[in-house]
Write a protein that holds these residues in place. Structure first.
Motif, PDB file in Angstrom:
ATOM      1  N   UNK A 217       0.871  -1.184   0.000  1.00 45.53           N
ATOM      2  CA  UNK A 217       0.000   0.000   0.000  1.00 45.53           C
ATOM      3  C   UNK A 217       0.899   1.222   0.000  1.00 45.53           C
ATOM      4  N   UNK A 218       0.370   2.250  -0.603  1.00 45.86           N
ATOM      5  CA  UNK A 218       1.104   3.497  -0.646  1.00 45.86           C
ATOM      6  C   UNK A 218       0.110   4.614  -0.357  1.00 45.86           C
ATOM      7  N   UNK A 219       0.414   5.395   0.685  1.00 43.05           N
ATOM      8  CA  UNK A 219      -0.445   6.519   1.065  1.00 43.05           C
ATOM      9  C   UNK A 219       0.200   7.802   0.565  1.00 43.05           C
ATOM     10  N   UNK A 220      -0.570   8.567  -0.208  1.00 44.72           N
ATOM     11  CA  UNK A 220      -0.039   9.820  -0.767  1.00 44.72           C
ATOM     12  C   UNK A 220      -0.619  11.001  -0.006  1.00 44.72           C
ATOM     13  N   UNK A 221       0.253  11.897   0.421  1.00 41.73           N
ATOM     14  CA  UNK A 221      -0.142  13.164   1.066  1.00 41.73           C
ATOM     15  C   UNK A 221       0.155  14.267   0.067  1.00 41.73           C
ATOM     16  N   UNK A 222      -0.890  14.971  -0.335  1.00 43.27           N
ATOM     17  CA  UNK A 222      -0.727  15.977  -1.395  1.00 43.27           C
ATOM     18  C   UNK A 222      -1.111  17.357  -0.870  1.00 43.27           C
ATOM     19  N   UNK A 223      -0.365  18.374  -1.251  1.00 40.94           N
ATOM     20  CA  UNK A 223      -0.721  19.768  -0.935  1.00 40.94           C
ATOM     21  C   UNK A 223      -1.012  20.483  -2.245  1.00 40.94           C
ATOM     22  N   UNK A 224      -2.058  21.319  -2.213  1.00 41.38           N
ATOM     23  CA  UNK A 224      -2.493  21.970  -3.458  1.00 41.38           C
ATOM     24  C   UNK A 224      -2.216  23.470  -3.435  1.00 41.38           C
ATOM     25  N   UNK A 225      -1.993  24.014  -4.612  1.00 40.65           N
ATOM     26  CA  UNK A 225      -1.737  25.450  -4.739  1.00 40.65           C
ATOM     27  C   UNK A 225      -3.012  26.257  -4.509  1.00 40.65           C
ATOM     28  N   UNK A 226      -4.166  25.667  -4.849  1.00 42.53           N
ATOM     29  CA  UNK A 226      -5.464  26.338  -4.644  1.00 42.53           C
ATOM     30  C   UNK A 226      -6.434  25.308  -4.068  1.00 42.53           C
ATOM     31  N   UNK A 227      -7.479  25.730  -3.354  1.00 44.18           N
ATOM     32  CA  UNK A 227      -8.380  24.772  -2.727  1.00 44.18           C
ATOM     33  C   UNK A 227      -9.033  23.823  -3.734  1.00 44.18           C
ATOM     34  N   UNK A 228      -9.199  22.582  -3.307  1.00 39.43           N
ATOM     35  CA  UNK A 228      -9.770  21.535  -4.165  1.00 39.43           C
ATOM     36  C   UNK A 228     -10.923  20.889  -3.397  1.00 39.43           C
ATOM     37  N   UNK A 229     -12.013  20.561  -4.082  1.00 39.86           N
ATOM     38  CA  UNK A 229     -13.106  19.851  -3.405  1.00 39.86           C
ATOM     39  C   UNK A 229     -12.923  18.344  -3.603  1.00 39.86           C
ATOM     40  N   UNK A 230     -13.586  17.593  -2.741  1.00 39.92           N
ATOM     41  CA  UNK A 230     -13.513  16.129  -2.856  1.00 39.92           C
ATOM     42  C   UNK A 230     -14.046  15.672  -4.219  1.00 39.92           C
ATOM     43  N   UNK A 231     -15.141  16.292  -4.663  1.00 43.18           N
ATOM     44  CA  UNK A 231     -15.746  15.895  -5.948  1.00 43.18           C
ATOM     45  C   UNK A 231     -14.782  16.172  -7.099  1.00 43.18           C
ATOM     46  N   UNK A 232     -14.157  17.344  -7.060  1.00 45.21           N
ATOM     47  CA  UNK A 232     -13.228  17.700  -8.150  1.00 45.21           C
ATOM     48  C   UNK A 232     -12.028  16.742  -8.146  1.00 45.21           C
ATOM     49  N   UNK A 233     -11.588  16.406  -6.949  1.00 52.22           N
ATOM     50  CA  UNK A 233     -10.436  15.505  -6.842  1.00 52.22           C
ATOM     51  C   UNK A 233     -10.791  14.130  -7.417  1.00 52.22           C
ATOM     52  N   UNK A 234     -11.921  13.605  -6.981  1.00 52.66           N
ATOM     53  CA  UNK A 234     -12.317  12.266  -7.450  1.00 52.66           C
ATOM     54  C   UNK A 234     -12.534  12.265  -8.961  1.00 52.66           C
ATOM     55  N   UNK A 235     -13.039  13.366  -9.476  1.00 53.10           N
ATOM     56  CA  UNK A 235     -13.309  13.367 -10.919  1.00 53.10           C
ATOM     57  C   UNK A 235     -12.011  13.350 -11.732  1.00 53.10           C
ATOM     58  N   UNK A 236     -10.930  13.889 -11.168  1.00 51.82           N
ATOM     59  CA  UNK A 236      -9.628  13.786 -11.839  1.00 51.82           C
ATOM     60  C   UNK A 236      -9.241  12.309 -12.041  1.00 51.82           C
ATOM     61  N   UNK A 237      -9.458  11.504 -10.996  1.00 57.08           N
ATOM     62  CA  UNK A 237      -9.069  10.092 -11.070  1.00 57.08           C
ATOM     63  C   UNK A 237     -10.020   9.310 -11.975  1.00 57.08           C
ATOM     64  N   UNK A 238     -11.304   9.687 -11.915  1.00 61.04           N
ATOM     65  CA  UNK A 238     -12.282   9.012 -12.789  1.00 61.04           C
ATOM     66  C   UNK A 238     -11.934   9.278 -14.249  1.00 61.04           C
TER      67      UNK A 238
END
Ligand SMILES: NC(=O)C1=CN([C@@H]2O[C@H](COP(=O)(O)OP(=O)(O)OC[C@H]3O[C@@H](n4cnc5c(N)ncnc54)[C@H](OP(=O)(O)O)[C@@H]3O)[C@@H](O)[C@H]2O)C=CC1
Ligand SMILES: CC(=O)N[C@@H](CCC(=O)OP(=O)(O)O)C(=O)O
Length: 313
Positions: A217-238
């Motif tokens: 397993x690999x856990x990724x901790x990410x910091x963003x330059x501008x605020x991101x919503x959960x929906x927007x994040x998930x849609x990137x992966x979809x």
């Protein structure tokens, strides 16, 4: 029929490669090299192997002289060069897939992670370096959002001890691992450089090894330059992985067991911090399959113009 030779065939990844190749109707394993098991039937290690196939102790010249259409190198890091040189000299048209880290920084080799870096560039490739398990999981986690990141991505990985190969070391010593979690190479791990190079974004990587045999397993901790919503994040992966047969997206946090013995990867468990400036997600996969043997056969099939997932899923 694509004829394939396997060097380093009695190792952990070699065994998986034999099983996958035996399930393909368009590839034939024509030799399996091992010094320790020379003379033994390959089926003693991998029951799927065809009758009559016997391990052979083969040096670089022997491998090159056999004239297989493709050779897969599943040797420890640092051992591939003499085999590559012998093939370059005697049979340069051979397709070479190297599972080690030896050519992952060499721009003249195609880096084969089809879901991220495209299938077209693998078509007709004759020199392919195969990303390893952590590097595959890490890049699958970071790639879809790398343009949103501020600062390095931090990756915490835990591997089963098969990741450390069969040469005895503390990392595959069950006594040392019992009731334990072993951190190692906490700065400057080769995979940190590998991921940073191919993602073109800096990562920090903290590897660990534990007492289970396979899976990471690999856990990724990410910091963003501008605020991101959960929906927007998930849609990137979809968007990135929606059409990928080997990648499953999961709202629940993937665990080691979710990734073991499956040909692909599970990615998900997204969580966004307050204010939307940071997030975590997890990838689980089988280090010996998508982290090694599955990816190698995918890459070989794409290079040879064969069905990518034959024998795999
Ligand atoms: N294990 C994993 O999870 C992953 C491994 N990888 C990479 O794949 C490669 C293979 O890994 P793995 O299968 O775990 O390794 P193993 O240690 O399990 O197997 C190594 C194989 O190489 C052979 N070998 C060892 N030294 C030499 C040598 N000097 N010359 C010729 N043959 C040699 C061994 O056979 P014999 O001694 O009998 O000849 C054995 O078959 C490594 O580069 C590793 O980094 C990549 C992704 C994941
Ligand atoms: C537990 C353990 O030792 N794991 C190996 C990773 C196995 C792997 O991913 O192989 P590559 O080195 O070919 O990428 C390591 O950290 O080097």
């Amino acid at each position: 029929m694509l004829t394939v030779g396997l060097v380093g065939a009695r190792g952990h990844t070699g065994k998986e490669l034999i099983a996958i190749l035996s399930r393909r109707s368009d590839m034939e394993l024509v030799f399996a090299s091992s010094r320790a098991m020379a003379g033994e039937p390959v089926s003693n290690l991998a029951p799927e192997a065809r009758d009559g196939l016997t391990f052979e102790a083969m040096g670089p010249q022997d491998v090159a002289a056999r004239g297989a259409d493709a050779v897969i190198l599943a040797l420890p890091n640092g051992e591939a060069a003499p085999y590559v040189a012998a093939i370059e000299a005697a049979a340069p048209g051979t397709i070479l897939v190297d599972l080690s880290a030896d050519y992952r920084f060499d721009g003249s080799w195609a880096y084969g992670l089809p879901e991220l870096y495209g299938r077209e560039r693998l078509k007709g490739a004759a020199r392919i370096s195969n990303p390893g398990c952590y590097a595959t999981a890490g890049q699958l986690c970071v790639h879809p959002v790398r343009d949103l990141l501020s600062g390095p991505a931090h990756l915490f990985g835990v591997s089963g001890y098969s990741g450390a190969g069969t040469t005895p070391s503390r990392k595959n010593d069950l006594e040392a691992l019992r009731d334990n979690l072993m951190p190692y190479s906490l700065t400057g791990h080769m995979h940190e450089r590998e991921m940073s190079r191919h993602l073109a974004h800096e990562v920090r990587f903290s590897p660990h090894v534990a007492a289970f045999f396979r899976g990471i397993t690999l856990t990724a901790q990410l910091n963003f330059a501008a605020p991101v919503t959960l929906e927007a994040l998930k849609s990137r992966y979809a968007e990135a992985y929606g059409g990928e047969k080997l990648i499953r997206l999961s709202d629940t946090i993937p665990e080691i067991r979710d990734g073991q013995d499956i040909p692909g990867a599970v990615i998900g468990g997204w969580s966004v911090g307050e204010g939307g400036r940071n997030a975590t997600l997890v990838c689980a996969l089988d280090n010996l399959l998508k982290g090694a043997a599955v990816q190698a056969v995918q890459n070989l099939a794409l290079a040879a113009g064969l069905e990518e997932l034959g024998g795999i899923s």
